[in-house]
Write a protein that holds these residues in place. Structure first.
Motif, PDB file in Angstrom:
ATOM      1  N   ALA A  75      -5.547   3.719 -10.552  1.00 53.82           N
ATOM      2  CA  ALA A  75      -4.650   3.999  -9.427  1.00 53.82           C
ATOM      3  C   ALA A  75      -5.285   4.967  -8.436  1.00 53.82           C
ATOM      4  O   ALA A  75      -5.004   4.911  -7.238  1.00 53.82           O
ATOM      5  CB  ALA A  75      -3.326   4.554  -9.938  1.00 53.82           C
ATOM      6  N   ILE A  76      -6.142   5.855  -8.936  1.00 51.05           N
ATOM      7  CA  ILE A  76      -6.826   6.782  -8.033  1.00 51.05           C
ATOM      8  C   ILE A  76      -7.758   6.025  -7.097  1.00 51.05           C
ATOM      9  O   ILE A  76      -7.928   6.390  -5.933  1.00 51.05           O
ATOM     10  CB  ILE A  76      -7.608   7.843  -8.847  1.00 51.05           C
ATOM     11  N   GLY A  77      -8.345   4.933  -7.576  1.00 47.12           N
ATOM     12  CA  GLY A  77      -9.278   4.172  -6.762  1.00 47.12           C
ATOM     13  C   GLY A  77      -8.636   3.181  -5.817  1.00 47.12           C
ATOM     14  O   GLY A  77      -9.330   2.578  -4.988  1.00 47.12           O
ATOM     15  N   CYS A  78      -7.336   2.985  -5.913  1.00 47.81           N
ATOM     16  CA  CYS A  78      -6.677   1.995  -5.046  1.00 47.81           C
ATOM     17  C   CYS A  78      -6.826   2.277  -3.548  1.00 47.81           C
ATOM     18  O   CYS A  78      -6.964   1.335  -2.771  1.00 47.81           O
ATOM     19  CB  CYS A  78      -5.212   1.863  -5.419  1.00 47.81           C
ATOM     20  N   PRO A  79      -6.798   3.509  -3.059  1.00 40.63           N
ATOM     21  CA  PRO A  79      -6.987   3.726  -1.622  1.00 40.63           C
ATOM     22  C   PRO A  79      -8.373   3.312  -1.133  1.00 40.63           C
ATOM     23  O   PRO A  79      -8.589   3.147   0.070  1.00 40.63           O
ATOM     24  CB  PRO A  79      -6.782   5.226  -1.445  1.00 40.63           C
TER      25      PRO A  79
END
Length: 95
Positions: free
Chosen positions: A33-37
């Motif tokens: 989820a941290i890498g989604c942006p």
């Protein structure tokens, strides 16, 4: 049959044990989820930034379930040896 239902020993052993798989999956989901942006801008805004709001709950849930899994798999503990008892090597040799 009595009114109190007791589990047979084989039924008690058949209970599922926590292995930490859920903790690993939730922790991995938090990291993902941290890498989604960082996804390309062609991906809709909601799919890029909405998972970021789930990082903290997933992380806390992963840590809590991991602690529970470790405690359940830990078994019984033996008392710690301090090294100053009557049979310890340090008690045999004077200082």
């Amino acid at each position: 049959m009595s009114s109190a239902h007791r589990l047979e020993p084989s039924e008690e052993e058949a209970r599922p044990q926590l292995t930490g798989t859920w903790s690993l999956m939730m922790g991995s989901a938090a990291v993902a989820a941290i890498g989604c942006p960082l996804l390309p801008e062609s991906v809709p805004y909601q799919l890029r930034f909405l998972p970021v709001y789930f990082v903290l709950p997933l992380g806390v849930w992963a840590v809590a379930s991991g602690i529970i899994a470790l405690r359940r798999t830990g078994g019984t503990r033996e008392p710690a040896v301090t090294g100053r008892g009557p049979g310890s090597p340090s008690a045999r040799w004077p200082r």
